[in-house]
Write an enzyme that holds these catalytic residues in place. Structure first.
Site, PDB file in Angstrom:
ATOM      1  N   THR A  24      31.455  42.169  52.867  1.00  0.00           N
ATOM      2  CA  THR A  24      32.620  42.152  51.976  1.00  0.00           C
ATOM      3  C   THR A  24      32.597  43.430  51.152  1.00  0.00           C
ATOM      4  O   THR A  24      31.527  43.939  50.835  1.00  0.00           O
ATOM      5  CB  THR A  24      32.583  40.949  51.018  1.00  0.00           C
ATOM      6  OG1 THR A  24      31.393  41.046  50.243  1.00  0.00           O
ATOM      7  CG2 THR A  24      32.580  39.648  51.758  1.00  0.00           C
ATOM      8  N   GLU A  69      34.229  35.219  53.711  1.00  0.00           N
ATOM      9  CA  GLU A  69      33.269  34.108  53.742  1.00  0.00           C
ATOM     10  C   GLU A  69      33.826  32.844  54.403  1.00  0.00           C
ATOM     11  O   GLU A  69      33.088  31.912  54.668  1.00  0.00           O
ATOM     12  CB  GLU A  69      32.833  33.749  52.311  1.00  0.00           C
ATOM     13  CG  GLU A  69      31.892  34.754  51.658  1.00  0.00           C
ATOM     14  CD  GLU A  69      32.625  35.886  50.947  1.00  0.00           C
ATOM     15  OE1 GLU A  69      33.807  36.144  51.277  1.00  0.00           O
ATOM     16  OE2 GLU A  69      32.024  36.525  50.067  1.00  0.00           O
ATOM     17  N   LYS A  86      42.444  36.249  29.173  1.00  0.00           N
ATOM     18  CA  LYS A  86      42.260  35.231  28.136  1.00  0.00           C
ATOM     19  C   LYS A  86      42.888  35.733  26.854  1.00  0.00           C
ATOM     20  O   LYS A  86      42.394  36.665  26.233  1.00  0.00           O
ATOM     21  CB  LYS A  86      40.773  34.938  27.947  1.00  0.00           C
ATOM     22  CG  LYS A  86      40.178  34.353  29.201  1.00  0.00           C
ATOM     23  CD  LYS A  86      38.671  34.259  29.158  1.00  0.00           C
ATOM     24  CE  LYS A  86      38.116  34.079  30.553  1.00  0.00           C
ATOM     25  NZ  LYS A  86      37.890  35.350  31.278  1.00  0.00           N
TER      26      LYS A  86
HETATM   27  P1  AMP Z   1      38.201  39.337  51.249  1.00  0.00           P
HETATM   28  O1  AMP Z   1      37.004  38.593  51.646  1.00  0.00           O
HETATM   29  O2  AMP Z   1      37.938  40.781  50.987  1.00  0.00           O
HETATM   30  O3  AMP Z   1      39.351  39.155  52.179  1.00  0.00           O
HETATM   31  O4  AMP Z   1      38.679  38.761  49.832  1.00  0.00           O
HETATM   32  C1  AMP Z   1      38.911  37.400  49.627  1.00  0.00           C
HETATM   33  C2  AMP Z   1      39.653  37.214  48.351  1.00  0.00           C
HETATM   34  O5  AMP Z   1      40.988  37.719  48.462  1.00  0.00           O
HETATM   35  C3  AMP Z   1      39.853  35.777  47.948  1.00  0.00           C
HETATM   36  O6  AMP Z   1      38.725  35.237  47.329  1.00  0.00           O
HETATM   37  C4  AMP Z   1      41.053  35.876  47.007  1.00  0.00           C
HETATM   38  O7  AMP Z   1      40.686  36.305  45.721  1.00  0.00           O
HETATM   39  C5  AMP Z   1      41.866  36.960  47.656  1.00  0.00           C
HETATM   40  N1  AMP Z   1      42.918  36.360  48.478  1.00  0.00           N
HETATM   41  C6  AMP Z   1      42.923  36.171  49.799  1.00  0.00           C
HETATM   42  N2  AMP Z   1      44.066  35.621  50.214  1.00  0.00           N
HETATM   43  C7  AMP Z   1      44.829  35.440  49.106  1.00  0.00           C
HETATM   44  C8  AMP Z   1      46.128  34.900  48.854  1.00  0.00           C
HETATM   45  N3  AMP Z   1      46.910  34.464  49.829  1.00  0.00           N
HETATM   46  N4  AMP Z   1      46.551  34.858  47.567  1.00  0.00           N
HETATM   47  C9  AMP Z   1      45.797  35.311  46.550  1.00  0.00           C
HETATM   48  N5  AMP Z   1      44.570  35.846  46.728  1.00  0.00           N
HETATM   49  C10 AMP Z   1      44.087  35.907  47.987  1.00  0.00           C
END
Ligand code: AMP
Length: 536
Positions: A175, A320, A429
């Site tokens: 990641t 993940e 916040k």
């Molecule tokens: P990654 O593993 O780099 O794809 O990041 C995952 C993170 O992207 C998640 O934990 C969310 O914070 C964000 N994320 C993924 N899909 C969405 C979505 N549809 N809406 C809002 N946040 C998202």
């Protein structure tokens, strides 16, 4: 076994095509039967390079047929495919190659220069294989650089894919990690195949052999959202965009190959939709697209639906979670709602499919009620959710009952739809109340002169934090701060509105195309507000 997916496609959809815009330029076409033969040749090559089960074999590559072959050759023989995100910082690439102890790197022509810069810092890498043919082999200082097409040319087109424990690791994806070193998520044959089954099912992405799938999401971002596994599993035609990720190139492929289904992050679609609207282009073959990675603004869903007849399937997921966590498809109850309510519902991040479970824990530590209002920490559990990070025993993410903390804040409602309101660390916040940066961003994105919007919390002496909105205007004309605030006032209470609005030419993006809030926070760390409109 992952190899069974390609075996199935080659045996039962053998003539279905895989189309690639190659790194060299021309469009390449072949079939699943051809892909299996060449994956076998690649696997035989790996054996000659003395690759053993469990070894980590890396790629620095775009979405192409050769990369697809490696998805099967490497995992198929029991080794672990490590897809490196080339957009990471060089120091992060150095870290992950060493952390994974990659033995071989397969790389596209346009990453040769990057590898040359880092080669002295890759002590574990024994071979560099350039994904091209002899006539395109570059002059390179990479030691023992090998040519992929030369290597596989004389190998047998059959390979007896071994069968082993389904929990064996198959691929590894780090990641991007906004702080600290990137963390490696290890997928297994079991998690990969079950996830592909789960994601393709009717209530989720509903993919089948009549589909032509274009994964714009890169193979190094959660395995192109599993499309290289799902497409052969259902016998769909697969269209791979290679290195050309600009709007005209993507649109050309959609139209020439009659793509019916695509997947990408919102920033890519912002660019593509802008181009479509400026040129009056059409995308009539495209019926559905799944969008995720960050929140999809409702305005984007509306444009897709109303102007192009495309249904957006809003997906939430993480590296993940392989990556599908939830997807917003209609239940009969939601389908029966009045249009506006239905569209609001489908703009949420969606429902779980069989196999996955989520829970939301509120501030008091209790299970949040399904009222669509109470927000809390989102947890996930299931056969395709990570249990730990590769060689990082110091980070033990699961709780005692096996739930994974996503780091996202969400609500869920009586229809079973989950909505992400923020990343835990992005919540603003303000005087004891929480303000959702995502909701402000999405609302602002609906303004016709806003191209992109980001909201961060900035220290405020009285309210602790207040929202600062950063806007990239469309090329046409920039709105004023007051116009933005007036536009948002229709949806937000006064204390939830941005304390200030600034206009930028561009926003910093992460290696996977998301707005990089850490960089924004750094840029504006000394910013101070003059006004005072916190909660009263
Ligand atoms: P990654 O593993 O780099 O794809 O990041 C995952 C993170 O992207 C998640 O934990 C969310 O914070 C964000 N994320 C993924 N899909 C969405 C979505 N549809 N809406 C809002 N946040 C998202």
């Amino acid at each position: 076994m992952i190899s069974s997916l390609l075996d199935y496609a080659a045996s039962y959809h053998g003539k279905r095509e895989i189309i690639t815009r190659t790194v060299e330029g021309p469009i390449h076409r072949y079939t699943y039967a051809d892909a299996r033969a060449r994956a076998a040749q690649a696997a035989n090559t790996l054996v000659k390079l003395e690759v053993s089960p469990g070894d980590r074999i890396a790629t620095l590559a775009w979405n192409t047929h050769r990369h697809f072959e490696l998805f099967y050759a490497v995992s198929g023989l029991g080794a672990v495919l490590h897809t490196i995100n080339p957009r990471l910082f060089e120091e992060q690439i150095r870290y992950i190659v060493n952390h994974a102890e990659d033995r071989v790197i397969f790389l596209d022509l346009n990453f040769v220069e990057l590898a040359e810069k880092l080669v002295d810092r890759f002590p574990t890498v024994e071979h560099y294989v350039i994904l091209t043919d002899r006539s395109h082999m570059p002059e390179t200082s990479l030691p023992n650089a090998l040519c992929y097409e030369d290597l596989i040319a004389d190998e047998s087109t059959t390979f007896k894919w071994p069968e082993f424990d389904e929990n064996t690791a198959s691929s590894l994806c780090y990641t991007s990690g906004t702080t600290g070193n990137p963390k490696g998520v290890l997928y297994s044959h079991r998690s990969t195949v079950i996830h592909a089954l789960g994601a393709a099912q009717k209530g989720a992405l509903d993919l089948g052999c009549a589909d032509t799938i274009l994964p714009i999401a890169p193979m190094y971002h959660a395995n192109a959202w599993a499309m290289p596994y799902i497409a052969p599993m259902v016998g769909a035609k697969l269209v791979l965009p290679g290195p050309k990720m600009d709007a005209p190139s993507i649109l050309e492929l959609i139209n020439s190959e009659q793509v019916t289904f695509a997947c990408a992050v919102p920033t890519v679609w912002t660019m593509v939709l802008e181009h479509l609207q400026a040129t009056g282009g059409r995308i009539d073959s495209l019926k559905r697209t799944t969008i995720g990675g960050s929140a999809v603004p409702q305005s984007m869903m509306d444009i897709f639906r109303e102007e192009y007849g495309v249904t957006v399937l809003h997906l939430w997921g993480m590296t993940e979670t392989s990556p599908m966590g939830t997807v917003a498809t209609q239940t009969p109850d939601v389908a029966a709602l009045p249009q506006k309510e239905k569209h609001n519902q489908l703009a949420k991040q969606g429902r779980v499919q069989y196999g996955i479970n989520i829970k939301i824990i509120d501030k008091s530590g209790a299970l949040a009620p399904r009222d669509g209002e109470t927000s809390g920490d989102l947890w996930i559990k299931g056969p395709w959710a990570a249990r730990c990070y590769y060689k990082r025993e110091d980070v033990a993410p699961l709780d005692a009952d096996g739930w994974f903390p996503t780091g996202d804040v969400a609500t869920w409602d009586a229809y079973g739809y989950m909505k992400i309101t923020d990343r835990t660390k992005d919540v603003i916040k303000s005087g004891g109340e929480w303000i959702s940066s995502i909701e402000l961003e999405n609302a602002a994105a609906g303004h016709p002169q806003v191209r992109q919007a980001a909201v961060i919390g900035i220290y405020h002496p009285k309210w602790e934090e207040r929202p600062l909105m950063l806007i990239v205007p469309t090329k046409a004309a920039a709105p004023t701060k007051q116009e933005i605030l007036d536009f948002l006032s229709a949806k937000f209470a006064k204390w939830q509105l941005p304390e200030d609005v600034l206009f930028l030419d561009e926003l910093p993006l992460t290696a996977t195309g998301k707005i990089m809030k850490t960089a924004l926070r750094e840029m504006y760390k000394d910013f101070s507000f003059s006004g005072d409109s916190g909660p009263s």
